[in-house]
Design a protein around this motif. Structure first.
Motif, PDB file in Angstrom:
ATOM      1  N   ASP A 218      15.554 100.631  39.504  1.00 49.93           N
ATOM      2  CA  ASP A 218      14.095 100.701  39.394  1.00 49.93           C
ATOM      3  C   ASP A 218      13.405 100.336  40.705  1.00 49.93           C
ATOM      4  O   ASP A 218      12.413 100.952  41.095  1.00 49.93           O
ATOM      5  CB  ASP A 218      13.593  99.807  38.264  1.00 49.93           C
ATOM      6  N   GLU A 219      13.938  99.351  41.421  1.00 45.37           N
ATOM      7  CA  GLU A 219      13.322  98.935  42.683  1.00 45.37           C
ATOM      8  C   GLU A 219      13.531  99.964  43.794  1.00 45.37           C
ATOM      9  O   GLU A 219      12.672 100.131  44.655  1.00 45.37           O
ATOM     10  CB  GLU A 219      13.852  97.571  43.105  1.00 45.37           C
TER      11      GLU A 219
ATOM     12  N   ARG B 227      19.960  98.449  36.295  1.00 47.97           N
ATOM     13  CA  ARG B 227      18.605  98.932  35.982  1.00 47.97           C
ATOM     14  C   ARG B 227      17.562  98.318  36.913  1.00 47.97           C
ATOM     15  O   ARG B 227      16.663  98.996  37.382  1.00 47.97           O
ATOM     16  CB  ARG B 227      18.258  98.660  34.529  1.00 47.97           C
ATOM     17  N   ARG B 228      17.684  97.014  37.217  1.00 51.10           N
ATOM     18  CA  ARG B 228      16.738  96.357  38.118  1.00 51.10           C
ATOM     19  C   ARG B 228      16.795  96.971  39.514  1.00 51.10           C
ATOM     20  O   ARG B 228      15.778  97.362  40.088  1.00 51.10           O
ATOM     21  CB  ARG B 228      17.038  94.850  38.208  1.00 51.10           C
ATOM     22  N   VAL B 229      18.009  97.083  40.078  1.00 49.72           N
ATOM     23  CA  VAL B 229      18.166  97.638  41.425  1.00 49.72           C
ATOM     24  C   VAL B 229      17.711  99.094  41.442  1.00 49.72           C
ATOM     25  O   VAL B 229      16.979  99.518  42.348  1.00 49.72           O
ATOM     26  CB  VAL B 229      19.626  97.487  41.912  1.00 49.72           C
TER      27      VAL B 229
ATOM     28  N   VAL C 210      15.339  93.694  47.433  1.00 56.40           N
ATOM     29  CA  VAL C 210      16.129  94.146  46.287  1.00 56.40           C
ATOM     30  C   VAL C 210      17.424  93.347  46.140  1.00 56.40           C
ATOM     31  O   VAL C 210      17.776  92.916  45.040  1.00 56.40           O
ATOM     32  CB  VAL C 210      16.447  95.661  46.413  1.00 56.40           C
TER      33      VAL C 210
ATOM     34  N   ALA D 173      21.938  95.418  33.113  1.00 55.16           N
ATOM     35  CA  ALA D 173      20.591  94.943  33.464  1.00 55.16           C
ATOM     36  C   ALA D 173      20.398  94.913  34.981  1.00 55.16           C
ATOM     37  O   ALA D 173      19.330  95.271  35.485  1.00 55.16           O
ATOM     38  CB  ALA D 173      20.345  93.568  32.861  1.00 55.16           C
ATOM     39  N   GLU D 174      21.428  94.480  35.718  1.00 59.17           N
ATOM     40  CA  GLU D 174      21.326  94.415  37.174  1.00 59.17           C
ATOM     41  C   GLU D 174      21.234  95.820  37.777  1.00 59.17           C
ATOM     42  O   GLU D 174      20.469  96.059  38.709  1.00 59.17           O
ATOM     43  CB  GLU D 174      22.512  93.637  37.753  1.00 59.17           C
TER      44      GLU D 174
END
Length: 139
Positions: free
Chosen positions: A100-101, A96-98, A23, A93-94
């Motif tokens: 979600d992971e 949301r990425r972290v 992540v 965006a970052e």
């Protein structure tokens, strides 16, 4: 002065730190109890603790570190409670990425979104028991 989070697990440390390395990036170093030299003065591990992690270190791309271990019950070990790891990220965006992971199997405490105290914020406890606060600071 530099504060470094040290996470305590009960057999999930290796999987958790592999997840965090995926992540967040960085270099992962793992040392197991069964790699310790004899005569260290430490109590013998129980059979279900074979392969537990003595020390894990994730050195992040920015030089920060995250540390942890599987803390055996005979050393007073238990899963984490009462603290969170706050991570400052650069963008929505970052986050949301972290989020979600880390979200698979997690307990979501606060979905990603704007708040009065941060441009964007999210909070969850991952499947390993670590509590995360993800934040893009207000300008």
């Amino acid at each position: 002065m530099n504060f470094i989070p040290y996470l305590s697990f009960q057999g999930e440390c290796h999987e958790a730190f592999e997840t965090y390395a995926r992540v967040f990036g960085g270099e992962l170093q793992i040392n197991r109890f069964d790699e310790m030299p004899e005569a260290t003065g430490m109590p013998e591990l129980e059979p279900d603790q074979a392969g537990w992690i003595l020390h894990a270190q994730l050195t992040l791309p920015d030089g920060g570190r995250l540390l942890g271990s599987d803390t055996p019950r005979q050393f007073g070990g238990e899963r984490m409670a009462g603290s969170s790891i706050a991570v400052t990220l650069q963008s929505e965006a970052e986050i949301r990425r972290v989020f979600d992971e880390l979200a698979e199997g997690s307990t979501v405490k606060m979905e990603p979104g704007p708040t009065f105290f941060a441009s964007f914020f999210a909070m969850l406890t991952d499947r390993f028991g670590a509590s995360w606060m993800l934040v893009v600071e207000a300008e």
